[in-house]
Motif scaffolding. Structure first.
Motif, PDB file in Angstrom:
ATOM      1  N   ALA A  95       0.741  -1.160   0.276  1.00 50.89           N
ATOM      2  CA  ALA A  95      -0.029  -0.125   0.143  1.00 50.89           C
ATOM      3  C   ALA A  95       0.952   1.226   0.075  1.00 50.89           C
ATOM      4  CB  ALA A  95      -0.876  -0.038   1.039  1.00 50.89           C
ATOM      5  N   THR A  96       2.471   1.115   0.123  1.00 49.56           N
ATOM      6  CA  THR A  96       3.035   2.310   0.229  1.00 49.56           C
ATOM      7  C   THR A  96       2.987   3.161  -1.044  1.00 49.56           C
ATOM      8  OG1 THR A  96       4.916   1.019  -0.297  1.00 49.56           O
ATOM      9  CG2 THR A  96       4.486   1.387   2.046  1.00 49.56           C
ATOM     10  N   GLY A  97       2.879   2.624  -2.143  1.00 49.61           N
ATOM     11  CA  GLY A  97       2.803   3.462  -3.291  1.00 49.61           C
ATOM     12  C   GLY A  97       1.773   4.352  -3.253  1.00 49.61           C
ATOM     13  N   PHE A  98       0.486   3.573  -2.911  1.00 47.31           N
ATOM     14  CA  PHE A  98      -0.709   4.443  -2.814  1.00 47.31           C
ATOM     15  C   PHE A  98      -0.555   5.628  -1.532  1.00 47.31           C
ATOM     16  CE2 PHE A  98      -4.453   5.450   0.052  1.00 47.31           C
ATOM     17  CZ  PHE A  98      -5.252   5.853  -1.196  1.00 47.31           C
ATOM     18  N   LEU A  99       0.066   4.882  -0.530  1.00 50.10           N
ATOM     19  CA  LEU A  99       0.229   6.252   0.451  1.00 50.10           C
ATOM     20  C   LEU A  99       1.248   7.331   0.102  1.00 50.10           C
ATOM     21  CD1 LEU A  99       0.594   3.985   3.581  1.00 50.10           C
ATOM     22  CD2 LEU A  99      -1.269   5.478   3.001  1.00 50.10           C
ATOM     23  N   ILE A 100       2.400   6.973  -0.576  1.00 47.26           N
ATOM     24  CA  ILE A 100       3.354   8.028  -1.139  1.00 47.26           C
ATOM     25  C   ILE A 100       2.571   8.896  -2.075  1.00 47.26           C
ATOM     26  CG2 ILE A 100       5.613   8.498  -2.107  1.00 47.26           C
ATOM     27  CD1 ILE A 100       6.442   5.787  -1.109  1.00 47.26           C
ATOM     28  N   ASN A 101       1.912   8.557  -3.080  1.00 45.23           N
ATOM     29  CA  ASN A 101       1.411   9.330  -4.011  1.00 45.23           C
ATOM     30  C   ASN A 101       0.337  10.106  -3.377  1.00 45.23           C
ATOM     31  OD1 ASN A 101       3.038   8.300  -6.028  1.00 45.23           O
ATOM     32  ND2 ASN A 101       1.765   6.733  -6.613  1.00 45.23           N
ATOM     33  N   ARG A 102      -0.478   9.804  -2.184  1.00 48.08           N
ATOM     34  CA  ARG A 102      -1.508  10.296  -1.726  1.00 48.08           C
ATOM     35  C   ARG A 102      -1.196  11.432  -0.630  1.00 48.08           C
ATOM     36  NH1 ARG A 102      -7.286   9.121  -1.486  1.00 48.08           N
ATOM     37  NH2 ARG A 102      -8.377  10.931  -0.690  1.00 48.08           N
ATOM     38  N   LEU A 103      -0.034  10.999   0.232  1.00 51.11           N
ATOM     39  CA  LEU A 103       0.215  11.907   1.200  1.00 51.11           C
ATOM     40  C   LEU A 103       1.388  12.980   0.631  1.00 51.11           C
ATOM     41  CD1 LEU A 103       0.185   9.362   4.261  1.00 51.11           C
ATOM     42  CD2 LEU A 103      -1.527  10.981   3.674  1.00 51.11           C
ATOM     43  N   GLY A 104       2.026  12.517  -0.214  1.00 53.34           N
ATOM     44  CA  GLY A 104       3.139  13.166  -0.634  1.00 53.34           C
ATOM     45  C   GLY A 104       4.623  12.733   0.549  1.00 53.34           C
ATOM     46  N   THR A 105       5.590  13.394  -0.219  1.00 58.39           N
ATOM     47  CA  THR A 105       6.815  12.772   0.570  1.00 58.39           C
ATOM     48  C   THR A 105       6.782  13.220   1.890  1.00 58.39           C
ATOM     49  OG1 THR A 105       7.793  13.358  -1.597  1.00 58.39           O
ATOM     50  CG2 THR A 105       9.424  12.907   0.192  1.00 58.39           C
ATOM     51  N   ARG A 106       6.449  14.640   2.053  1.00 57.60           N
ATOM     52  CA  ARG A 106       6.490  14.820   3.597  1.00 57.60           C
ATOM     53  C   ARG A 106       5.407  14.355   4.338  1.00 57.60           C
ATOM     54  NH1 ARG A 106       7.776  19.386   6.881  1.00 57.60           N
ATOM     55  NH2 ARG A 106       6.009  20.217   8.256  1.00 57.60           N
ATOM     56  N   GLY A 107       4.300  14.087   4.172  1.00 55.87           N
ATOM     57  CA  GLY A 107       3.225  13.427   4.904  1.00 55.87           C
ATOM     58  C   GLY A 107       3.688  11.832   4.980  1.00 55.87           C
ATOM     59  N   ALA A 108       4.104  11.254   3.961  1.00 50.01           N
ATOM     60  CA  ALA A 108       4.610   9.823   4.037  1.00 50.01           C
ATOM     61  C   ALA A 108       5.448   9.621   5.184  1.00 50.01           C
ATOM     62  CB  ALA A 108       4.911   9.161   2.876  1.00 50.01           C
ATOM     63  N   TYR A 109       6.609  10.434   5.092  1.00 48.43           N
ATOM     64  CA  TYR A 109       7.535  10.433   5.991  1.00 48.43           C
ATOM     65  C   TYR A 109       7.175  10.587   7.466  1.00 48.43           C
ATOM     66  CZ  TYR A 109      12.090  11.441   8.589  1.00 48.43           C
ATOM     67  OH  TYR A 109      13.170  11.522   9.638  1.00 48.43           O
ATOM     68  N   LEU A 110       6.569  11.642   7.930  1.00 54.13           N
ATOM     69  CA  LEU A 110       5.825  11.928   9.239  1.00 54.13           C
ATOM     70  C   LEU A 110       5.139  10.845   9.656  1.00 54.13           C
ATOM     71  CD1 LEU A 110       5.040  15.875   8.919  1.00 54.13           C
ATOM     72  CD2 LEU A 110       7.321  14.799   9.788  1.00 54.13           C
ATOM     73  N   LEU A 111       4.284  10.040   8.881  1.00 54.19           N
ATOM     74  CA  LEU A 111       3.498   9.192   9.221  1.00 54.19           C
ATOM     75  C   LEU A 111       4.395   7.984   9.518  1.00 54.19           C
ATOM     76  CD1 LEU A 111       0.939   7.749   9.563  1.00 54.19           C
ATOM     77  CD2 LEU A 111       0.850   7.123   7.189  1.00 54.19           C
ATOM     78  N   ALA A 112       5.326   7.692   8.922  1.00 51.77           N
ATOM     79  CA  ALA A 112       6.101   6.504   9.039  1.00 51.77           C
ATOM     80  C   ALA A 112       7.198   6.622  10.459  1.00 51.77           C
ATOM     81  CB  ALA A 112       7.154   6.472   7.960  1.00 51.77           C
ATOM     82  N   MET A 113       7.551   7.838  10.633  1.00 51.55           N
ATOM     83  CA  MET A 113       8.464   7.969  11.759  1.00 51.55           C
ATOM     84  C   MET A 113       7.476   8.284  13.020  1.00 51.55           C
ATOM     85  SD  MET A 113      11.473   7.680  10.979  1.00 51.55           S
ATOM     86  CE  MET A 113      12.188   7.889  12.733  1.00 51.55           C
ATOM     87  N   SER A 114       6.423   8.810  12.863  1.00 53.56           N
ATOM     88  CA  SER A 114       5.538   8.751  14.075  1.00 53.56           C
ATOM     89  C   SER A 114       4.972   7.171  14.479  1.00 53.56           C
ATOM     90  CB  SER A 114       4.288   9.539  13.766  1.00 53.56           C
ATOM     91  OG  SER A 114       4.514  10.904  13.548  1.00 53.56           O
ATOM     92  N   LEU A 115       4.586   6.367  13.524  1.00 51.18           N
ATOM     93  CA  LEU A 115       4.335   5.203  13.739  1.00 51.18           C
ATOM     94  C   LEU A 115       5.427   4.312  14.768  1.00 51.18           C
ATOM     95  CD1 LEU A 115       2.044   4.300  10.820  1.00 51.18           C
ATOM     96  CD2 LEU A 115       1.347   4.133  13.175  1.00 51.18           C
ATOM     97  N   PHE A 116       6.698   4.672  13.907  1.00 47.32           N
ATOM     98  CA  PHE A 116       7.886   3.915  14.262  1.00 47.32           C
ATOM     99  C   PHE A 116       8.244   4.331  15.938  1.00 47.32           C
ATOM    100  CE2 PHE A 116      12.517   3.500  15.124  1.00 47.32           C
ATOM    101  CZ  PHE A 116      12.809   1.997  14.720  1.00 47.32           C
TER     102      PHE A 116
END
Length: 506
Positions: A95-116
């Motif tokens: 699902a990350t291809g969808f997430l990256i295209n939907r959230l953009g680089t910044r949104g995807a990064y912040l989501l990833a590091m917040s979860l981690f």
């Protein structure tokens, strides 16, 4: 994604990396040798973050024995700390291809590091095994987004003639981070205990999250496709069934609460077929969760096959080897971690060097000897016994590590280099999905082979140490045999036609 994605009015903007829309002619000789400061800073942060999150894939290998002792779980149950991590990544990554295209680089990064970060904190304070596994799952959800995001960003903003050297650092992340995990874990365990493994990582992840807020900006256009819930469900059952079944084989004929492991294995294969069918159908409207048209490229298909085998062999080895060193050879967690440290360092130092070689000579002259070295390294471990010198194990692991350094970078560059720009996120997601499923399968298979063999020998009167090393030796021998097949496959990898060209960001 389009070529206009680099036109952002923010610190990531690099007007010198490609012609602006007003330029009529591109100087063919204008081949920048350095990234703009904003792009360099963003990729450096993404790499550092990816290194941190991938490191957690194998920190549990050395920490597993004390965790099992304190929480009262068996090795086959304890392995789920790593297997659940990998399985979660395998389920989320498509699902990350969808997430990256939907959230953009910044949104995807912040989501990833917040979860981690949240998962790391939960694991650190976990009162029992169930909560600990939950923390690992949350960690893995963030980790799953990070690697495709890193690779997609590199393919988007790095000129083709520089990708080898940059991908060399990605190879460092993929290969060296898991290899360093046991060493870091061993060094932390003795003074701080297993909770310290998470406690040391937590402030680093918080710092990376804050840095992302300051430095990361979008480098891709956001898309507005809808998420397909059915594809997500099929992914969960397909990869969950495969890894659950493989892990169950390590416990004998019946596992998972009396369920025969072949049942989830069969279900996983059936649902994998349904997932593939679903993506093919949705590709007609460009709305697939994971665009499988990347497999139309021969380079991509062959590279994926080699990656799958290499990850299976690497993670299977990294999980089984510390167990043998501690349980059969009597080494401490720190000592077993130090044995794999030279190989990890060699792998890390070679990554960028291999990347520069790739830019000069292409993939084949590096891949073929690399697959040979990996095969020889795992083959050497097939001769383990309780009295063997730790230096022998160290030498075998160094050989394995050198081979892996020569395998991953050419594969990443050759596989993604043949794709079209709008396929980068899907290609990155596919590569990482296959890697994690293969890694989980490698852990499960190596543990299963070792357990079944050692149980048989123990029942026949062998000592526990002899039985364990014999079981591990059989797993390594089978792993070397499978890895040998990749030597022939490596010959088929070709250099992408765009590798030597600069298209100004295209």
């Amino acid at each position: 994604m389009t070529t206009e994605i680099l036109d952002t009015a923010d610190p990531l903007d690099d007007r010198t990396s490609r012609p602006t829309s007003g330029d009529a002619v591109v100087d063919a000789q204008a081949r920048p040798d350095k990234l703009a400061p904003g792009h360099f800073r963003a990729i450096a942060l993404l790499m550092a973050s990816a290194f941190t999150v991938i490191l957690n894939e194998t920190t549990m290998s050395v920490a597993l024995p004390p965790i099992m002792d304190e929480l009262g779980v068996t090795p086959t149950v304890g392995q789920w700390l790593t297997t659940a991590f990998l399985l979660t990544m395998a389920v989320v990554i498509p699902a990350t291809g969808f997430l990256i295209n939907r959230l953009g680089t910044r949104g995807a990064y912040l989501l990833a590091m917040s979860l981690f970060t949240a998962g790391t904190a939960l694991a650190m304070i976990a009162p029992g095994f169930g909560v600990l596994v939950t923390g690992r799952v949350v960690q893995a959800t963030g980790t799953a987004i990070m690697m495709p995001l890193l690779m997609t960003t590199i393919m988007t903003i790095v000129p083709a003639h520089m990708r080898g050297r940059v991908m060399g650092n990605v190879g460092l992340v993929i290969a060296a981070a898991p290899a360093l995990g046991p060493t870091l874990s061993g060094a932390i365990l003795e003074p701080l205990g297993w909770r310290g493994v998470f406690g040391v990582v937590l402030p680093i992840s918080v710092l990376a999250l804050v840095a992302g807020l300051l430095w990361i900006r979008d480098v891709n256009d956001k898309e507005h496709h809808t998420l397909d819930p059915l594809s997500l469900l099929l992914t969960l059952v397909a990869f969950g069934g495969l890894v659950w079944g493989l892990s169950g084989l390590g416990e004998g004929a019946h596992a998972g609460g009396g369920l025969n492991p072949w049942i989830p294995l069969g279900a996983g294969l059936v649902f994998l077929g349904l997932f593939i069918w679903r993506q093919i159908v949705r590709q007609r409207t460009d709305s697939a969760l994971l665009d499988l048209r990347t497999f139309l490229e021969s380079n991509f298909r062959v590279a994926i096959g080699i990656m799958a085998v290499a990850m299976l062999a690497m993670l299977g080895t990294l999980i089984v080897l510390p167990l043998v060193l501690q349980e059969a050879m009597g080494l401490s967690p720190l000592q077993s971690g130090l044995i794999v440290l030279p190989g990890a360092l060699a792998m890390g130092l070679l990554g960028p060097v291999v990347g520069r070689w790739y830019d000069r000579v292409g993939p084949r002259p590096i891949l073929v000897p690399g697959t040979v070295l990996v095969t020889l390294g795992i083959g050497m471990l097939a001769f383990l016994h309780p009295g063997i010198s730790p230096l022998y194990v160290l030498g075998a692991h160094v050989l394995l590590s050198l081979g892996l350094a020569a395998v991953f970078t050419p594969l990443f560059s050759a596989a993604l280099g043949v794709l079209k720009p709008h396929q980068y996120s899907h290609g990155s997601a596919t590569i990482n999905t296959v890697q994690q499923v293969a890694g989980a399968a490698g852990i499960a298979l190596f543990i299963a082979i070792m357990t079944l063999r050692s149980d048989t020998l123990t029942a026949a009167g062998e000592s526990a140490a002899d039985a364990l090393t014999s079981g591990a030796s059989l797993a390594f021998a089978i792993g070397a045999g499978v890895m040998a097949v990749t030597i022939a496959l490596a010959v088929l990898i070709k250099r992408p036609e765009t590798d030597g060209e600069f298209h100004g960001g295209h």
